[in-house]
Design a protein around this motif. Structure first.
Motif, PDB file in Angstrom:
ATOM      1  N   VAL A   1       0.851  -1.185   0.000  1.00  0.00           N
ATOM      2  CA  VAL A   1       0.000   0.000   0.000  1.00  0.00           C
ATOM      3  C   VAL A   1       0.889   1.237   0.000  1.00  0.00           C
ATOM      4  O   VAL A   1       1.801   1.351   0.833  1.00  0.00           O
ATOM      5  CB  VAL A   1      -0.922  -0.001   1.233  1.00  0.00           C
ATOM      6  CG1 VAL A   1      -1.750   1.280   1.280  1.00  0.00           C
ATOM      7  CG2 VAL A   1      -1.819  -1.226   1.224  1.00  0.00           C
ATOM      8  N   PRO A   2       0.688   2.158  -0.938  1.00  0.00           N
ATOM      9  CA  PRO A   2       1.528   3.364  -0.984  1.00  0.00           C
ATOM     10  C   PRO A   2       1.442   4.150   0.317  1.00  0.00           C
ATOM     11  O   PRO A   2       0.396   4.155   0.982  1.00  0.00           O
ATOM     12  CB  PRO A   2       0.931   4.158  -2.155  1.00  0.00           C
ATOM     13  CG  PRO A   2       0.197   3.151  -2.976  1.00  0.00           C
ATOM     14  CD  PRO A   2      -0.303   2.124  -2.017  1.00  0.00           C
ATOM     15  N   PRO A   3       2.503   4.810   0.705  1.00  0.00           N
ATOM     16  CA  PRO A   3       2.487   5.580   1.959  1.00  0.00           C
ATOM     17  C   PRO A   3       1.367   6.617   2.014  1.00  0.00           C
ATOM     18  O   PRO A   3       0.787   6.848   3.076  1.00  0.00           O
ATOM     19  CB  PRO A   3       3.870   6.242   1.987  1.00  0.00           C
ATOM     20  CG  PRO A   3       4.719   5.388   1.106  1.00  0.00           C
ATOM     21  CD  PRO A   3       3.825   4.846   0.052  1.00  0.00           C
ATOM     22  N   GLU A   4       1.057   7.250   0.864  1.00  0.00           N
ATOM     23  CA  GLU A   4       0.002   8.262   0.851  1.00  0.00           C
ATOM     24  C   GLU A   4      -1.345   7.661   1.200  1.00  0.00           C
ATOM     25  O   GLU A   4      -2.111   8.213   2.004  1.00  0.00           O
ATOM     26  CB  GLU A   4      -0.067   8.938  -0.518  1.00  0.00           C
ATOM     27  CG  GLU A   4       1.193   9.684  -0.923  1.00  0.00           C
ATOM     28  CD  GLU A   4       2.255   8.758  -1.491  1.00  0.00           C
ATOM     29  OE1 GLU A   4       1.966   7.550  -1.639  1.00  0.00           O
ATOM     30  OE2 GLU A   4       3.370   9.236  -1.779  1.00  0.00           O
ATOM     31  N   LEU A   5      -1.652   6.490   0.600  1.00  0.00           N
ATOM     32  CA  LEU A   5      -2.925   5.829   0.890  1.00  0.00           C
ATOM     33  C   LEU A   5      -2.954   5.328   2.323  1.00  0.00           C
ATOM     34  O   LEU A   5      -3.976   5.450   3.017  1.00  0.00           O
ATOM     35  CB  LEU A   5      -3.144   4.668  -0.089  1.00  0.00           C
ATOM     36  CG  LEU A   5      -4.400   3.816   0.155  1.00  0.00           C
ATOM     37  CD1 LEU A   5      -5.663   4.673   0.086  1.00  0.00           C
ATOM     38  CD2 LEU A   5      -4.473   2.660  -0.837  1.00  0.00           C
ATOM     39  N   GLN A   6      -1.849   4.770   2.796  1.00  0.00           N
ATOM     40  CA  GLN A   6      -1.800   4.290   4.168  1.00  0.00           C
ATOM     41  C   GLN A   6      -2.040   5.417   5.162  1.00  0.00           C
ATOM     42  O   GLN A   6      -2.749   5.250   6.165  1.00  0.00           O
ATOM     43  CB  GLN A   6      -0.457   3.614   4.436  1.00  0.00           C
ATOM     44  CG  GLN A   6      -0.374   2.904   5.776  1.00  0.00           C
ATOM     45  CD  GLN A   6      -1.386   1.784   5.904  1.00  0.00           C
ATOM     46  OE1 GLN A   6      -1.405   0.863   5.076  1.00  0.00           O
ATOM     47  NE2 GLN A   6      -2.239   1.848   6.917  1.00  0.00           N
ATOM     48  N   GLN A   7      -1.486   6.598   4.873  1.00  0.00           N
ATOM     49  CA  GLN A   7      -1.692   7.737   5.755  1.00  0.00           C
ATOM     50  C   GLN A   7      -3.151   8.179   5.750  1.00  0.00           C
ATOM     51  O   GLN A   7      -3.721   8.517   6.807  1.00  0.00           O
ATOM     52  CB  GLN A   7      -0.794   8.897   5.307  1.00  0.00           C
ATOM     53  CG  GLN A   7      -0.757  10.072   6.282  1.00  0.00           C
ATOM     54  CD  GLN A   7      -0.154   9.693   7.625  1.00  0.00           C
ATOM     55  OE1 GLN A   7       0.866   9.009   7.676  1.00  0.00           O
ATOM     56  NE2 GLN A   7      -0.795  10.111   8.704  1.00  0.00           N
ATOM     57  N   GLU A   8      -3.787   8.157   4.575  1.00  0.00           N
ATOM     58  CA  GLU A   8      -5.208   8.508   4.488  1.00  0.00           C
ATOM     59  C   GLU A   8      -6.066   7.527   5.284  1.00  0.00           C
ATOM     60  O   GLU A   8      -7.026   7.928   5.958  1.00  0.00           O
ATOM     61  CB  GLU A   8      -5.665   8.529   3.030  1.00  0.00           C
ATOM     62  CG  GLU A   8      -5.191   9.723   2.233  1.00  0.00           C
ATOM     63  CD  GLU A   8      -5.773   9.725   0.833  1.00  0.00           C
ATOM     64  OE1 GLU A   8      -6.498  10.680   0.484  1.00  0.00           O
ATOM     65  OE2 GLU A   8      -5.505   8.766   0.076  1.00  0.00           O
ATOM     66  N   LEU A   9      -5.725   6.252   5.217  1.00  0.00           N
ATOM     67  CA  LEU A   9      -6.493   5.243   5.958  1.00  0.00           C
ATOM     68  C   LEU A   9      -6.298   5.412   7.461  1.00  0.00           C
ATOM     69  O   LEU A   9      -7.251   5.265   8.244  1.00  0.00           O
ATOM     70  CB  LEU A   9      -6.071   3.841   5.519  1.00  0.00           C
ATOM     71  CG  LEU A   9      -6.353   3.473   4.047  1.00  0.00           C
ATOM     72  CD1 LEU A   9      -5.798   2.095   3.727  1.00  0.00           C
ATOM     73  CD2 LEU A   9      -7.846   3.523   3.761  1.00  0.00           C
TER      74      LEU A   9
ATOM     75  N   SER B   1      -0.982   1.082  -6.164  1.00  0.00           N
ATOM     76  CA  SER B   1      -1.068   2.505  -6.462  1.00  0.00           C
ATOM     77  C   SER B   1      -2.378   2.850  -7.158  1.00  0.00           C
ATOM     78  O   SER B   1      -2.770   4.025  -7.214  1.00  0.00           O
ATOM     79  CB  SER B   1       0.117   2.947  -7.329  1.00  0.00           C
ATOM     80  OG  SER B   1       0.053   2.332  -8.609  1.00  0.00           O
ATOM     81  N   GLN B   2      -3.080   1.841  -7.684  1.00  0.00           N
ATOM     82  CA  GLN B   2      -4.371   2.059  -8.334  1.00  0.00           C
ATOM     83  C   GLN B   2      -5.535   2.036  -7.347  1.00  0.00           C
ATOM     84  O   GLN B   2      -6.665   2.338  -7.715  1.00  0.00           O
ATOM     85  CB  GLN B   2      -4.604   0.984  -9.408  1.00  0.00           C
ATOM     86  CG  GLN B   2      -3.513   0.877 -10.439  1.00  0.00           C
ATOM     87  CD  GLN B   2      -3.417   2.106 -11.315  1.00  0.00           C
ATOM     88  OE1 GLN B   2      -4.413   2.646 -11.764  1.00  0.00           O
ATOM     89  NE2 GLN B   2      -2.191   2.564 -11.558  1.00  0.00           N
ATOM     90  N   ASN B   3      -5.261   1.675  -6.110  1.00  0.00           N
ATOM     91  CA  ASN B   3      -6.322   1.547  -5.104  1.00  0.00           C
ATOM     92  C   ASN B   3      -6.436   2.859  -4.332  1.00  0.00           C
ATOM     93  O   ASN B   3      -5.630   3.155  -3.456  1.00  0.00           O
ATOM     94  CB  ASN B   3      -5.998   0.396  -4.148  1.00  0.00           C
ATOM     95  CG  ASN B   3      -7.198  -0.002  -3.317  1.00  0.00           C
ATOM     96  OD1 ASN B   3      -8.338   0.263  -3.682  1.00  0.00           O
ATOM     97  ND2 ASN B   3      -6.939  -0.639  -2.196  1.00  0.00           N
ATOM     98  N   LEU B   4      -7.448   3.647  -4.661  1.00  0.00           N
ATOM     99  CA  LEU B   4      -7.609   4.976  -4.081  1.00  0.00           C
ATOM    100  C   LEU B   4      -8.718   4.985  -3.035  1.00  0.00           C
ATOM    101  O   LEU B   4      -9.650   4.181  -3.093  1.00  0.00           O
ATOM    102  CB  LEU B   4      -7.930   5.995  -5.180  1.00  0.00           C
ATOM    103  CG  LEU B   4      -6.953   6.051  -6.356  1.00  0.00           C
ATOM    104  CD1 LEU B   4      -7.435   7.080  -7.373  1.00  0.00           C
ATOM    105  CD2 LEU B   4      -5.554   6.378  -5.880  1.00  0.00           C
TER     106      LEU B   4
END
Length: 388
Positions: free
Chosen positions: A84-92, A248-251
């Protein structure tokens, strides 16, 4: 020699140069008329003048080299799985649901049943809860109107506890959401059950949304899923996400997002020129390489094709400032076809195999030959009529 009938006598006279000149003139005249025949046929000619705009500056030419295909190896092999990209992980990690108009709250004050409307078999928590009004408030006994829109459950619990403490000694309050109705995501297109999905206290990602609607149908285009968000568009590849594990495609989806899964109508590659069976190759959700496309088109016609004239024409987006990029493969050495096995084609690509100069000259000759023998045919027919 030519036979001439005169007064019942047959005289033989040599054919002069004048006769040969007449024959050549007739031959050239017929060739010219044949080449311009459409101009004399009714409805067969359209007179127009046009200038083709120069496009050389709008086209990039690139050779298909080992260095170029090396960049595509991961795409072909599917070796792009990622965490999971760091950006998405931070959002979660930072995700927090905020209450909005239309949500229904379930508020319980322990040891004070008069402040709690009980839910049971006949009435659900959604039916007995407190609906958030369009102005973002709810009404609660003792304390009256309470603004809850834009607040988290923990903030609402503390707010009600503080206000009830003026009437109740040490109130114990619990706040939950009985029904999520203020925020939603729309999923449309080629999916099993298109419709709306509520956004809840659990984060909703693209992968979660596709799972909840039953997944994509057989005619879905996995390579082009469009996320519409606040007037902007973003393309997502389900193929990369589900087949290759590209996270990276999982937003993370947000309120008002529209996730549209398109169909496969335009997913094809055109193979033209010196191949045995030119035409369109339907890609579907498959991705094929240049060598595979040539093989499915029956292979290159070796007697007419130019070995260095295998091109892939790929249209570029308007923002690039270019009309197209043309990739060239030289198979003068047949082992160069191995590079084609690592060059993936994209939908709407055009594969064109040019003809060798000798083959083009043979085509010209083949077009002229029927015209060249035409006077002889007419002469033979005339002699046949005289014989009759």
């Amino acid at each position: 020699m030519e036979e001439i009938f005169h007064a019942g006598e047959v005289q033989k006279r040599p054919v002069g140069r004048a006769c040969i000149s007449v024959g050549l003139s007739l031959l050239l005249s017929v060739i010219i008329l044949a080449s311009q025949g459409c101009a004399y046929a009714p409805g067969g000619h359209i007179s127009y003048e046009t200038d083709s705009p120069p496009i050389d500056d709008l086209v990039d030419i690139k050779a298909i080299t080992p260095e170029l295909v090396a960049a595509y190896r991961k795409e072909i092999n599917g070796d792009v799985a990622s965490l999971v990209p760091p950006e998405l992980q931070q959002e979660l990690d930072d995700y927090l649901y905020l209450v909005g108009p239309g949500d229904i709250l379930s508020i319980i004050v322990y040891d004070h049943p008069e402040l709690t409307i009980p839910a049971g078999a006949e009435r659900s928590a959604a039916e007995t809860g407190n609906t958030v009004h369009p102005n973002g408030t709810i009404f609660y006994p003792y304390i009256g109107s309470v603004r809850v829109a834009g607040k988290s459950l923990d903030e609402i619990r503390r707010l009600i506890t503080n206000q009830l403490s003026n009437y109740i000694n040490d109130p114990q309050v619990e706040v939950n959401i009985a029904a999520y109705r203020s925020k939603k995501v729309y999923v449309s297109g080629a999916v099993t059950t298109p419709g709306t999905l509520p956004i809840t206290s659990v984060p909703l990602t693209v992968l979660d949304a596709m799972s909840q609607v039953g997944g994509a149908t057989e005619n879905a285009n996995w390579h082009s899923v469009i996320l519409n968000r606040k007037g902007g568009k973003q393309e997502i590849s389900l193929y990369a996400l589900l087949r290759q594990g590209d996270q990276s495609q999982n937003l993370l989806l947000k309120d008002g997002d529209v996730l549209h899964v398109s169909t496969l109508e335009n997913q094809n590659v055109a193979v033209l020129g010196q191949v045995r069976t030119p035409g369109n190759l339907a890609l579907g959700n498959e991705r094929i390489t240049l060598t595979t496309a040539l093989a499915r088109a029956g292979g290159v016609i070796e007697t007419t094709a130019k070995p260095s004239g295998i091109f892939v024409i790929r249209v570029q987006p308007p923002e690039s400032g270019k009309l197209a990029t043309v990739y060239q493969l030289d198979i003068s050495n047949a082992t160069a076809l191995t590079m084609g096995t690592h060059f993936p084609l994209q939908p709407k690509d055009v594969v064109y195999v040019t003809a060798a100069p000798l083959a083009r000259w043979n085509n010209v000759i083949s077009l002229l030959l029927p015209t060249a023998v035409l006077p002889i045919t007419i002469s033979d027919a005339n002699n046949g009529l005289q014989d009759l």
